[in-house]
Design an enzyme around this catalytic site. Structure first.
Site, PDB file in Angstrom:
ATOM      1  N   SER A   1     -14.137   0.525  10.027  1.00  0.00           N
ATOM      2  CA  SER A   1     -13.242   0.715   8.887  1.00  0.00           C
ATOM      3  C   SER A   1     -13.736  -0.031   7.655  1.00  0.00           C
ATOM      4  O   SER A   1     -14.215  -1.175   7.738  1.00  0.00           O
ATOM      5  CB  SER A   1     -11.836   0.219   9.240  1.00  0.00           C
ATOM      6  OG  SER A   1     -11.003   0.208   8.099  1.00  0.00           O
ATOM      7  N   ALA A   2     -13.571   0.609   6.491  1.00  0.00           N
ATOM      8  CA  ALA A   2     -13.920  -0.039   5.222  1.00  0.00           C
ATOM      9  C   ALA A   2     -13.015  -1.223   4.929  1.00  0.00           C
ATOM     10  O   ALA A   2     -13.344  -2.074   4.086  1.00  0.00           O
ATOM     11  CB  ALA A   2     -13.826   0.976   4.086  1.00  0.00           C
ATOM     12  N   ASP A   3     -11.870  -1.310   5.633  1.00  0.00           N
ATOM     13  CA  ASP A   3     -10.966  -2.453   5.432  1.00  0.00           C
ATOM     14  C   ASP A   3     -11.687  -3.761   5.728  1.00  0.00           C
ATOM     15  O   ASP A   3     -11.456  -4.777   5.059  1.00  0.00           O
ATOM     16  CB  ASP A   3      -9.745  -2.348   6.356  1.00  0.00           C
ATOM     17  CG  ASP A   3      -8.895  -1.127   6.080  1.00  0.00           C
ATOM     18  OD1 ASP A   3      -9.096  -0.481   5.025  1.00  0.00           O
ATOM     19  OD2 ASP A   3      -8.028  -0.812   6.919  1.00  0.00           O
TER      20      ASP A   3
ATOM     21  N   ASP B   1     -18.695   3.760  13.524  1.00  0.00           N
ATOM     22  CA  ASP B   1     -17.371   4.008  12.958  1.00  0.00           C
ATOM     23  C   ASP B   1     -16.649   2.661  12.775  1.00  0.00           C
ATOM     24  O   ASP B   1     -16.027   2.130  13.692  1.00  0.00           O
ATOM     25  CB  ASP B   1     -16.563   4.931  13.881  1.00  0.00           C
ATOM     26  CG  ASP B   1     -15.305   5.478  13.200  1.00  0.00           C
ATOM     27  OD1 ASP B   1     -14.971   4.981  12.096  1.00  0.00           O
ATOM     28  OD2 ASP B   1     -14.668   6.386  13.763  1.00  0.00           O
TER      29      ASP B   1
ATOM     30  N   LYS C   1      -4.794  -1.846  15.309  1.00  0.00           N
ATOM     31  CA  LYS C   1      -4.264  -0.989  16.368  1.00  0.00           C
ATOM     32  C   LYS C   1      -5.062  -1.180  17.652  1.00  0.00           C
ATOM     33  O   LYS C   1      -6.293  -1.293  17.644  1.00  0.00           O
ATOM     34  CB  LYS C   1      -4.276   0.463  15.907  1.00  0.00           C
ATOM     35  CG  LYS C   1      -3.324   0.702  14.741  1.00  0.00           C
ATOM     36  CD  LYS C   1      -3.309   2.150  14.313  1.00  0.00           C
ATOM     37  CE  LYS C   1      -2.273   2.383  13.229  1.00  0.00           C
ATOM     38  NZ  LYS C   1      -2.574   1.702  11.961  1.00  0.00           N
TER      39      LYS C   1
ATOM     40  N   GLU D   1       0.831  -1.207   0.000  1.00  0.00           N
ATOM     41  CA  GLU D   1       0.000   0.000   0.000  1.00  0.00           C
ATOM     42  C   GLU D   1       0.868   1.261   0.000  1.00  0.00           C
ATOM     43  O   GLU D   1       2.085   1.199   0.179  1.00  0.00           O
ATOM     44  CB  GLU D   1      -0.909   0.004   1.229  1.00  0.00           C
ATOM     45  CG  GLU D   1      -0.133   0.037   2.547  1.00  0.00           C
ATOM     46  CD  GLU D   1      -0.906   0.716   3.658  1.00  0.00           C
ATOM     47  OE1 GLU D   1      -1.219   1.905   3.481  1.00  0.00           O
ATOM     48  OE2 GLU D   1      -1.181   0.068   4.687  1.00  0.00           O
TER      49      GLU D   1
ATOM     50  N   LYS E   1      -5.948  10.504   0.717  1.00  0.00           N
ATOM     51  CA  LYS E   1      -5.990   9.149   1.272  1.00  0.00           C
ATOM     52  C   LYS E   1      -7.195   8.474   0.647  1.00  0.00           C
ATOM     53  O   LYS E   1      -8.337   8.904   0.838  1.00  0.00           O
ATOM     54  CB  LYS E   1      -6.124   9.216   2.791  1.00  0.00           C
ATOM     55  CG  LYS E   1      -6.102   7.876   3.492  1.00  0.00           C
ATOM     56  CD  LYS E   1      -6.133   8.078   5.006  1.00  0.00           C
ATOM     57  CE  LYS E   1      -6.085   6.760   5.763  1.00  0.00           C
ATOM     58  NZ  LYS E   1      -6.110   6.981   7.230  1.00  0.00           N
TER      59      LYS E   1
END
Length: 804
Positions: free
Chosen positions: A178-180, A176, A197, A55, A119
């Site tokens: 993450s799109a990951d 909230d 994290k 990435e 980003k």
């Protein structure tokens, strides 16, 4: 499911009668105005080489310039060093790039912090692509989600990164997430990360991944039983991983099954941060609690929350989080590369078992039972896939791969060949003029003595492993890329940080293409500590179950390291060859003249090297050095010479008959004979006159009783020496002397000769039965603009005959 943490054997591969359509349902996008795959990555994917996606958000939004350039170079080098091809993914001027050259990487990294550098996740790709059509050009670093999508469109299956996004604390009200995570649920790419994290909600993150159908496993790293899912900076999170994976072999098998079953979701393999860089969980729990408290007090929410918390963690850990971040990223990329390599092996085995032609790929052995052995194996051991027989049954078993047949250690360099090309009015000048600029034709190529030897052996069909080093610079990256382009493994190439410089060699040739002057900067090999070479050599020769048949070392190593390599390689099943390289470096095979030590003369079974391949100048340099260092006065030297059975009248007449009067007048065979106690076989390259072989025969040597060989046995031991039988001298003239018009380059002919000699000896042939073959190989390089001619492939059938 808890998998065993011990090192696993490579899995059995069951191949159905019809070809597996593992790529069904996976979109493959061709290059267009919005999407571009680099030529190197395209070639690697087409030839089934291991490719690892990287990435770029970490470069555009993680590290400042120029630190981000250094990190990008490091991570690409890690992939190459471990046998893969890096595919760095990002956006340049609105175009999605899969695979970037150094200039493109610098352009993207140097744009960090600018308003036009974004980003980019999945949702943003069409935005930056579409606005490009209106004249608005954006650069961007791709997140895990964005990188996964683009990797899938290119056909890349494995992605190495730092930490995964996750479910934020309080997501039950903020949503909230993450799109990951959702990308992993719909994109069949495997992500290797250090978990997520630890300021995220790890239990809910794993629950969400389960809902999305994402397979999650954590590498055991030798730990027994179930292990924790890692928490980025810490190896433990207090949350058990859904599954445990023993090693990269198991990981590759899981990926292979996933794609064979056409499951259209991703896999997450968690790789704990290296022990030496980890921050204890208890310490991080306190830091994160304080960072989150300050984020709430500052009302940092939404997209501002993560950057705020990360910055506070950096402050509260007094900077310890940064080196931990670097270490885990490098570790993850390395692990992803090894997994990609193992996956390539499984896929190649499938192709072979079905009678398809799989591309050449030389992966390295992964002995993963011991982390230290794993590291050494990744860098320095090699094997290659073996082709299945035509009658391979449908249920085919993947056997452990055998080791390299030929191992070569020495210089890998960028070569510049400068051929003097005088103007018409000065056409009578053969040599370039000193102290001025000369017109020339200059070509650049990948070279270095060891590289050329290894390439020659590779082209002749041997399984080869090259061991060398390059700098962490553009020349080094280019060298690794070209090495892979030649179809050779890079797993034995160490990438050393600055101030180490990639080796370079400049040859200045006259009108006839004969060498006039050469300049070589090979200092990179001379600066490697002896302890490092000792560890590497031991891992190669003592840690491998399959020793190489041939080991070749060139003289570009320091004297201490050269001796370390040769001593480690000595074994009854391994023939050692020393290529002297130059008059200045040839004498490194001996102890320094200032040393009080003398070389041990113990010809059988442990000489300094079994075979050496000098030219006449290097032979003279070896002889003169031995004389000046009083090695010919060694207590063990004369008994060996005396045991040869040389008559009191000397050998001048027999030598002149066996060779030529001119060669004898130059003292060439005499010098070689005096060196036999140190090197029992000496093949001296004489240019147009051919090759002179001088050999110390053992007491039971077949040459002593072979009618066809007796004419070359110029002396016999009549004193009953238990080990020494006599002296063999033979001149091998070339089959044909090339005309000046046929000669294109002389720069690689000696290296080609050495590489061909090594291949010819693999099957146990005698040296004298291989020299003519090696000279034919050298003549092909003499007619080639490349240092080692690609036409060597045409001699493979001769190699087979030599092995019979």
């Amino acid at each position: 499911m808890i998998l065993p943490s011990r090192a696993a054997c490579r899995p059995q591969l069951f191949v159905p009668s019809s070809r597996l359509q593992s790529a069904n349902g996976r979109r493959q996008l061709t290059n267009n105005g919005f999407f571009r795959v680099s030529e190197e990555v395209r070639e690697a994917l087409n030839s089934k080489k291991p490719v690892v996606a990287l990435e770029t958000t970490i470069y555009t939004h993680g590290f400042p310039y120029p630190d981000n350039v250094a990190l990008a170079s490091l991570l690409e080098s890690v992939v190459r060093t471990n046998g893969g091809v890096p595919a760095t993914i990002g956006i340049l001027d609105g175009v999605a790039r899969v695979g970037m050259d150094p200039e493109e990487l610098i352009k993207l990294a140097s744009s960090a912090g600018k308003a036009t550098t974004l980003k980019l996740s999945r949702r943003d790709l069409s935005y930056v692509g579409g606005l490009r059509l209106t004249g608005k050009l954006f650069n961007g670093g791709t997140t895990i989600a964005g990188t996964m999508l683009l990797a899938q469109l290119a056909g890349i299956k494995i992605f190495g990164t730092g930490g995964l996004g996750g479910v934020h604390r309080g997501a039950e009200s903020s949503m909230d997430i993450s799109a990951d995570l959702t990308e992993l649920g719909r994109t069949p790419v495997t992500v290797v990360s250090s978990g997520c994290k630890s300021f995220l909600d790890i239990p809910r993150t794993l629950e969400y991944l389960e809902t999305e159908g994402v397979g999650v496993g954590t590498f055991a790293d030798g730990r027994q039983g179930s292990v924790d899912f890692p928490a980025f900076w810490s190896r433990d999170s207090g949350v058990k991983s859904p599954t445990t994976i023993a090693d990269e072999i198991e990981a590759a098998a899981i990926i292979y099954a996933q794609h064979s079953l056409q499951i259209q979701s991703g896999l997450l393999f968690a790789n704990p941060v290296p022990v030496e860089a980890a921050i204890p969980k208890e310490e991080m729990d306190f830091v994160i609690a304080e960072a989150l408290r300050q984020a709430d007090a500052s009302k940092a929410s939404g997209k501002d929350n993560t950057p705020f918390v990360l910055n506070k963690i950096k402050e509260l850990t007094k900077g310890k989080s940064i080196p931990a971040n670097r270490a885990l990223i490098e570790s993850n990329v390395k692990r992803a590369s090894v997994i990609a390599r193992e996956l390539a092996i499984l896929e190649a085995k499938q192709s072979d078992a079905q009678g398809q032609t799989s591309s050449y790929f030389t992966p390295s052995v992964s002995n993963l039972a011991n982390p230290v052995q794993q590291q050494m194996s990744d860098a320095f051991l090699s094997t290659s896939q073996s082709s299945s027989a035509p009658d391979t049954p449908a249920s085919s078993i993947v056997e452990p791969r055998v080791g390299a047949e030929v191992v070569v250690a020495g210089a890998l360099a960028v070569d510049f060949s400068c051929d003097y090309a005088p103007f018409a009015k000065s056409a009578d000048h053969i040599e370039p003029l000193p102290h001025t600029s000369n017109p020339a034709v200059i070509n650049q190529s990948l070279g270095g003595v060891a590289h050329n030897i290894a390439k020659a052996a590779h082209l002749l069909g041997a399984r080869v492993q090259l061991h060398s080093a390059v700098g962490d610079d553009f020349s080094g990256n280019a060298a690794l890329s070209q090495l892979q382009g030649e179809g050779m493994s890079t797993t034995g190439i160490e990438v050393l940080p600055a101030p180490a410089r990639t080796a370079q060699y400049v040859a200045v040739n006259n009108v006839n293409k004969d060498l006039t002057l050469a300049m070589a900067d090979m200092s990179i090999l001379e600066t490697i500590p002896k302890a490092t070479i000792s560890e590497l050599a031991l891992s190669l020769f003592e840690g491998s179950s399959a020793r190489p048949s041939i080991f070749v070392a060139d003289a570009n190593w320091s004297s201490a390291n050269l001796h370390t390599w040769l001593q480690a390689a000595r074994h009854p099943s391994t023939t050692t060859i020393f290529e002297p390289v130059s008059t200045a470096k040839a004498t490194r095979i001996f102890p320094p003249a200032s040393s009080s030590s003398k070389p041990t003369i113990n010809v059988f079974p442990r000489p300094l090297a079994d075979i050496i391949t000098p030219n006449t100048y290097e032979l003279s340099a070896l002889h003169d050095f031995a004389h000046q260092a009083s090695h010919f006065e060694h207590a063990d030297w004369f008994p060996v010479i005396d045991a040869l059975g040389i008559p009191p009248t000397g050998l001048r007449v027999p030598l002149a008959i066996t060779t030529t009067s001119e060669i004898v007048d130059q003292g060439i065979p005499q010098q070689a004979i005096k060196l036999l106690p140190f090197f029992p076989t000496i093949a001296t390259k004489l240019g147009p006159q051919g090759v002179l072989m001088v050999k110390l025969l053992e007491a039971d040597a077949p040459e002593l009783h072979d009618d066809a060989e007796r004419q070359y046995v110029l002396a016999r031991n009549m004193g009953g020496h238990k080990k020494i039988g006599g002296l063999y001298v033979r001149l091998f003239p070339p089959e044909r002397i090339l005309s000046p018009e046929e000669v294109v380059s002389v720069n690689g002919i000696g290296d080609t000769f050495c590489g061909a000699l090594a291949v010819g000896l693999m099957g146990g042939a005698r040296v004298q039965h291989v020299i003519d073959f090696a000279q034919r190989a050298a003549s092909l390089s003499l007619k080639s603009k490349e240092s080692v001619s690609p036409e060597l492939r045409t001699l493979k059938e001769e190699v087979v005959k030599l092995r019979r």
